[in-house]
Each structure stands twice: as C-alpha cells, then as structure tokens.
Design a protein around this motif. Structure first.
Motif, PDB file in Angstrom:
ATOM      1  N   ILE A 160      21.792  43.639  34.914  1.00 23.90           N
ATOM      2  CA  ILE A 160      23.251  43.549  34.785  1.00 23.90           C
ATOM      3  C   ILE A 160      23.927  44.482  35.790  1.00 23.90           C
ATOM      4  N   LEU A 161      23.427  45.691  35.927  1.00 21.12           N
ATOM      5  CA  LEU A 161      23.993  46.644  36.879  1.00 21.12           C
ATOM      6  C   LEU A 161      23.876  46.112  38.308  1.00 21.12           C
ATOM      7  N   TYR A 162      22.717  45.569  38.647  1.00 21.70           N
ATOM      8  CA  TYR A 162      22.513  44.977  39.967  1.00 21.70           C
ATOM      9  C   TYR A 162      23.511  43.843  40.217  1.00 21.70           C
ATOM     10  N   SER A 163      23.738  42.996  39.230  1.00 22.48           N
ATOM     11  CA  SER A 163      24.659  41.873  39.375  1.00 22.48           C
ATOM     12  C   SER A 163      26.092  42.343  39.590  1.00 22.48           C
ATOM     13  N   VAL A 164      26.497  43.350  38.829  1.00 25.45           N
ATOM     14  CA  VAL A 164      27.861  43.865  38.968  1.00 25.45           C
ATOM     15  C   VAL A 164      28.059  44.513  40.334  1.00 25.45           C
ATOM     16  N   ILE A 165      27.117  45.316  40.768  1.00 33.46           N
ATOM     17  CA  ILE A 165      27.223  45.966  42.079  1.00 33.46           C
ATOM     18  C   ILE A 165      27.226  44.923  43.189  1.00 33.46           C
ATOM     19  N   ALA A 166      26.372  43.931  43.089  1.00 30.53           N
ATOM     20  CA  ALA A 166      26.329  42.863  44.098  1.00 30.53           C
ATOM     21  C   ALA A 166      27.657  42.120  44.150  1.00 30.53           C
ATOM     22  N   SER A 167      28.237  41.832  43.004  1.00 28.67           N
ATOM     23  CA  SER A 167      29.517  41.121  42.957  1.00 28.67           C
ATOM     24  C   SER A 167      30.620  41.940  43.620  1.00 28.67           C
ATOM     25  N   LEU A 168      30.654  43.232  43.346  1.00 31.95           N
ATOM     26  CA  LEU A 168      31.670  44.088  43.956  1.00 31.95           C
ATOM     27  C   LEU A 168      31.517  44.147  45.470  1.00 31.95           C
ATOM     28  N   PHE A 169      30.279  44.287  45.942  1.00 34.01           N
ATOM     29  CA  PHE A 169      30.048  44.299  47.382  1.00 34.01           C
ATOM     30  C   PHE A 169      30.460  42.977  48.021  1.00 34.01           C
ATOM     31  N   LEU A 170      30.087  41.866  47.420  1.00 31.67           N
ATOM     32  CA  LEU A 170      30.407  40.560  47.983  1.00 31.67           C
ATOM     33  C   LEU A 170      31.908  40.323  48.040  1.00 31.67           C
ATOM     34  N   MET A 171      32.630  40.700  46.985  1.00 31.19           N
ATOM     35  CA  MET A 171      34.085  40.507  46.992  1.00 31.19           C
ATOM     36  C   MET A 171      34.752  41.398  48.041  1.00 31.19           C
ATOM     37  N   ASN A 172      34.252  42.620  48.220  1.00 31.73           N
ATOM     38  CA  ASN A 172      34.799  43.516  49.233  1.00 31.73           C
ATOM     39  C   ASN A 172      34.556  42.949  50.636  1.00 31.73           C
ATOM     40  N   TRP A 173      33.345  42.475  50.880  1.00 27.16           N
ATOM     41  CA  TRP A 173      33.021  41.921  52.193  1.00 27.16           C
ATOM     42  C   TRP A 173      33.806  40.646  52.461  1.00 27.16           C
ATOM     43  N   GLN A 174      34.015  39.842  51.439  1.00 28.97           N
ATOM     44  CA  GLN A 174      34.815  38.632  51.613  1.00 28.97           C
ATOM     45  C   GLN A 174      36.238  39.001  52.018  1.00 28.97           C
ATOM     46  N   GLY A 175      36.794  40.044  51.416  1.00 29.18           N
ATOM     47  CA  GLY A 175      38.137  40.494  51.770  1.00 29.18           C
ATOM     48  C   GLY A 175      38.231  40.948  53.208  1.00 29.18           C
ATOM     49  N   GLU A 176      37.214  41.662  53.693  1.00 30.67           N
ATOM     50  CA  GLU A 176      37.207  42.112  55.088  1.00 30.67           C
ATOM     51  C   GLU A 176      37.188  40.923  56.051  1.00 30.67           C
ATOM     52  N   ILE A 177      36.356  39.958  55.762  1.00 34.99           N
ATOM     53  CA  ILE A 177      36.261  38.781  56.630  1.00 34.99           C
ATOM     54  C   ILE A 177      37.548  37.959  56.572  1.00 34.99           C
ATOM     55  N   ASP A 178      38.147  37.827  55.386  1.00 36.65           N
ATOM     56  CA  ASP A 178      39.400  37.075  55.250  1.00 36.65           C
ATOM     57  C   ASP A 178      40.519  37.691  56.082  1.00 36.65           C
ATOM     58  N   VAL A 179      40.581  39.012  56.129  1.00 37.77           N
ATOM     59  CA  VAL A 179      41.597  39.686  56.945  1.00 37.77           C
ATOM     60  C   VAL A 179      41.411  39.341  58.419  1.00 37.77           C
ATOM     61  N   LEU A 180      40.180  39.368  58.886  1.00 36.86           N
ATOM     62  CA  LEU A 180      39.918  39.027  60.293  1.00 36.86           C
ATOM     63  C   LEU A 180      40.219  37.563  60.585  1.00 36.86           C
ATOM     64  N   ILE A 181      39.904  36.683  59.656  1.00 33.69           N
ATOM     65  CA  ILE A 181      40.194  35.254  59.846  1.00 33.69           C
ATOM     66  C   ILE A 181      41.697  35.034  59.951  1.00 33.69           C
ATOM     67  N   ASP A 182      42.458  35.700  59.085  1.00 35.91           N
ATOM     68  CA  ASP A 182      43.919  35.576  59.145  1.00 35.91           C
ATOM     69  C   ASP A 182      44.465  36.122  60.466  1.00 35.91           C
ATOM     70  N   GLU A 183      43.899  37.227  60.933  1.00 34.27           N
ATOM     71  CA  GLU A 183      44.342  37.811  62.196  1.00 34.27           C
ATOM     72  C   GLU A 183      44.069  36.861  63.367  1.00 34.27           C
ATOM     73  N   ILE A 184      42.901  36.247  63.381  1.00 36.14           N
ATOM     74  CA  ILE A 184      42.573  35.295  64.452  1.00 36.14           C
ATOM     75  C   ILE A 184      43.523  34.108  64.411  1.00 36.14           C
ATOM     76  N   ARG A 185      43.769  33.596  63.220  1.00 35.03           N
ATOM     77  CA  ARG A 185      44.641  32.432  63.071  1.00 35.03           C
ATOM     78  C   ARG A 185      46.071  32.746  63.530  1.00 35.03           C
ATOM     79  N   VAL A 186      46.613  33.896  63.133  1.00 36.14           N
ATOM     80  CA  VAL A 186      47.983  34.266  63.516  1.00 36.14           C
ATOM     81  C   VAL A 186      48.085  34.481  65.022  1.00 36.14           C
ATOM     82  N   CYS A 187      47.127  35.195  65.589  1.00 34.41           N
ATOM     83  CA  CYS A 187      47.146  35.435  67.042  1.00 34.41           C
ATOM     84  C   CYS A 187      47.019  34.135  67.814  1.00 34.41           C
TER      85      CYS A 187
END
Length: 125
Positions: A15-42
């Motif tokens: 359970i601890l592994y699953s929760v930590i993995a989920s938090l990491f994945l959501m954080n990384w998804q947010g980082e990539i989404d910001v870059l995708i939005d920046e590329i699209r706007v530029c």
C-alpha cells in the motif's frame, strides 16, 4: 502469529509503495503538462525559438523522468510516449501540423498511465 504480522507488514508495504508511486506519477504528469502547454502557446504565437527550447526541455525532462517512471510502470507503456516525445522537437522546427496531435497524444497517454497505476479498487481487481 508471526505469519500474520509478516502478512500485514507485506500488505502495508504494498500500500505504501502504491501511494508513493501515485504521488510521483501525478507530480511528473504535472511537470510534463506544463511543458506541453508552453510548447503549444509558443507555437500558436509564432515564437519558434521558445517553442524549440521548450521542446528540447521536454525531451530532456522526459529522458530523466522515464528512468524514474520505469520503476513504477512497465516499459511497454512508456515506449509510445518516448516515440511521441522524440517527434516533438522535429515537428516544432518544421512547423508541422501534427504537433498538436503529438502533444495531445503525450498528455493522454500520461493520464492513462496515472489513472491505471492509482491504487483504486477497480485497478486491483
């Protein structure tokens, strides 16, 4: 009694592994989404220099994050994203119409990975 304690410890670890993995994945998804939005706007504003720099940053960040994600996610799920990320810098420099489709493909695949890796009851069954 020792077996029961060991079983609970193992379940707690999973359970601890699953929760930590989920938090990491959501954080990384947010980082990539910001870059995708920046590329699209530029790209929409016609600023190819900033779009190209953001696309290179996306490729660099994905290479770094892919290693971390491979701990939590099967490599098969990451291969499609890797091929899409590799196409983005070329599409930005060529002003290709496929850029928006590739960016949306990356975003959608990341959402599917995050949704599929969350420790929810319907993912466990």
């Amino acid at each position: 009694m020792k077996r029961v304690k060991a079983a609970f410890a193992l379940i707690g670890g999973i359970i601890l592994y699953s929760v930590i993995a989920s938090l990491f994945l959501m954080n990384w998804q947010g980082e990539i989404d910001v870059l995708i939005d920046e590329i699209r706007v530029c790209n929409e504003n016609g600023d190819s220099g900033k779009a190209s720099a953001a696309a290179d940053e996306l490729a660099h960040k994905w290479a770094r994050l892919e290693k971390g994600m491979s701990i939590f996610v099967c490599d098969e799920k990451l291969n499609n994203i890797s091929s899409s990320v590799a196409k983005v810098p070329q599409f930005v420099t060529e002003a290709n119409d496929e850029l928006d489709a590739e960016l949306e493909s990356i975003r959608r695949q990341l959402k599917l990975i995050c949704r599929g890796e969350l420790p929810l009851w319907y993912n466990l069954l």
